[in-house]
Scaffold this motif. Structure first.
Motif, PDB file in Angstrom:
ATOM      1  N   THR A  99       0.786  -1.237  -0.048  1.00  0.00           N
ATOM      2  CA  THR A  99       0.159  -0.017  -0.122  1.00  0.00           C
ATOM      3  C   THR A  99       1.034   1.155  -0.117  1.00  0.00           C
ATOM      4  O   THR A  99       1.883   1.435   0.984  1.00  0.00           O
ATOM      5  N   ILE A 100       0.701   2.191  -1.058  1.00  0.00           N
ATOM      6  CA  ILE A 100       1.608   3.285  -1.066  1.00  0.00           C
ATOM      7  C   ILE A 100       0.541   4.448  -0.175  1.00  0.00           C
ATOM      8  O   ILE A 100      -0.463   4.673  -0.775  1.00  0.00           O
ATOM      9  N   VAL A 112       7.481   8.959   0.245  1.00  0.00           N
ATOM     10  CA  VAL A 112       6.538   8.155  -0.109  1.00  0.00           C
ATOM     11  C   VAL A 112       6.454   7.079   1.283  1.00  0.00           C
ATOM     12  O   VAL A 112       7.479   6.474   1.279  1.00  0.00           O
ATOM     13  N   ARG A 113       5.311   6.812   1.933  1.00  0.00           N
ATOM     14  CA  ARG A 113       5.056   5.990   2.934  1.00  0.00           C
ATOM     15  C   ARG A 113       4.736   4.394   2.437  1.00  0.00           C
ATOM     16  O   ARG A 113       3.774   4.695   1.497  1.00  0.00           O
ATOM     17  N   TYR A 115       3.489   0.596   3.056  1.00  0.00           N
ATOM     18  CA  TYR A 115       2.907  -0.228   3.954  1.00  0.00           C
ATOM     19  C   TYR A 115       3.018  -1.643   3.449  1.00  0.00           C
ATOM     20  O   TYR A 115       2.258  -1.860   2.360  1.00  0.00           O
ATOM     21  N   THR A 116       3.822  -2.549   3.956  1.00  0.00           N
ATOM     22  CA  THR A 116       3.968  -3.875   3.224  1.00  0.00           C
ATOM     23  C   THR A 116       3.638  -4.893   4.031  1.00  0.00           C
ATOM     24  O   THR A 116       3.640  -4.893   5.274  1.00  0.00           O
ATOM     25  N   GLN A 117       3.574  -6.369   3.398  1.00  0.00           N
ATOM     26  CA  GLN A 117       3.137  -7.230   4.230  1.00  0.00           C
ATOM     27  C   GLN A 117       3.898  -8.507   3.454  1.00  0.00           C
ATOM     28  O   GLN A 117       4.126  -8.399   2.243  1.00  0.00           O
ATOM     29  N   ARG A 118       4.490  -9.456   4.231  1.00  0.00           N
ATOM     30  CA  ARG A 118       4.875 -10.496   3.577  1.00  0.00           C
ATOM     31  C   ARG A 118       4.563 -11.821   4.594  1.00  0.00           C
ATOM     32  O   ARG A 118       4.235 -11.532   5.502  1.00  0.00           O
ATOM     33  N   GLY A 119       4.536 -13.065   4.083  1.00  0.00           N
ATOM     34  CA  GLY A 119       4.223 -14.097   4.847  1.00  0.00           C
ATOM     35  C   GLY A 119       2.940 -14.976   4.067  1.00  0.00           C
ATOM     36  O   GLY A 119       2.674 -14.701   2.999  1.00  0.00           O
ATOM     37  N   THR A 120       2.573 -15.651   5.030  1.00  0.00           N
ATOM     38  CA  THR A 120       1.420 -16.703   4.361  1.00  0.00           C
ATOM     39  C   THR A 120      -0.165 -16.040   5.190  1.00  0.00           C
ATOM     40  O   THR A 120      -0.028 -15.293   5.839  1.00  0.00           O
ATOM     41  N   GLU A 128       6.315  -0.632   7.854  1.00  0.00           N
ATOM     42  CA  GLU A 128       6.178   0.555   7.381  1.00  0.00           C
ATOM     43  C   GLU A 128       7.420   1.181   7.154  1.00  0.00           C
ATOM     44  O   GLU A 128       8.497   1.185   7.990  1.00  0.00           O
ATOM     45  N   THR A 129       7.713   1.792   5.802  1.00  0.00           N
ATOM     46  CA  THR A 129       9.043   2.310   5.290  1.00  0.00           C
ATOM     47  C   THR A 129       8.663   3.567   4.850  1.00  0.00           C
ATOM     48  O   THR A 129       7.800   3.784   4.034  1.00  0.00           O
ATOM     49  N   GLU A 130       9.478   4.329   4.976  1.00  0.00           N
ATOM     50  CA  GLU A 130       9.409   5.745   4.063  1.00  0.00           C
ATOM     51  C   GLU A 130      10.522   5.677   3.132  1.00  0.00           C
ATOM     52  O   GLU A 130      11.589   5.358   3.206  1.00  0.00           O
TER      53      GLU A 130
END
Length: 164
Positions: A99-100, A112-113, A115-120, A128-130
């Protein structure tokens, strides 16, 4: 171009969710487009396109150049440039969903922030990363922090003779 304008407006207004199966090479005309193109290239293993979305400046450029120079000749020939090496090393950091968030866009730089997800489905890791981007003569590029180059160098050295 219309998709890029729509995405840019959505990001500036709030958030834009782009599932991995929808990522495309949409160019680098906007910060959101550059991010999506980088992710598309990474998932598809297109190191040339991914490298073209990265900006190595100052200390990051020096460190990436030193890391590249420290590789055996065969590995330097394989990667060709420090940018392509960093692109290859960054593949492990790609998210599974994105999600940007709202962007702060200036004339020549943007934040830009992500919001990422990884996994099952039963276990997700959210992060959350900038991301900082800068405008270049041929579009927006993701700025690679020198700390990221340090991390990649440490990981590469930890692998011994293995290559990315």
């Amino acid at each position: 171009e219309e998709v890029e304008r729509t995405q840019a407006k959505e990001v500036e207004a709030g958030t834009l969710t782009v599932p991995e199966h929808n990522w495309k090479n949409v160019g680098r005309a906007t910060p959101a487009a550059a991010l999506e193109t980088a992710l598309w290239a990474g998932v598809g293993g297109d190191l040339e396109v991914l490298a073209g979305t990265l900006a190595l400046d100052g200390a990051a450029r020096e460190k990436a150049g030193a890391l590249f120079a420290s590789l055996p000749e065969t590995e330097r020939a394989r990667f060709g440039t420090p940018e392509t090496l960093i692109a290859a090393l960054s593949l492990k950091d790609l998210p599974g969903a994105l999600t940007i968030g709202p962007a702060t866009v200036g004339e020549d730089s943007a934040k830009v922030r992500l919001y990422t997800q990884r996994g099952t489905p039963s276990y997700f890791v959210f992060k959350e990363t900038e991301i900082t981007l800068r405008r270049s003569s041929d579009g927006w590029r993701l700025v690679v922090p020198d700390g990221a180059v340090d991390s990649y160098a440490a990981a590469l050295k930890g692998q011994g003779s293995k290559s990315p």
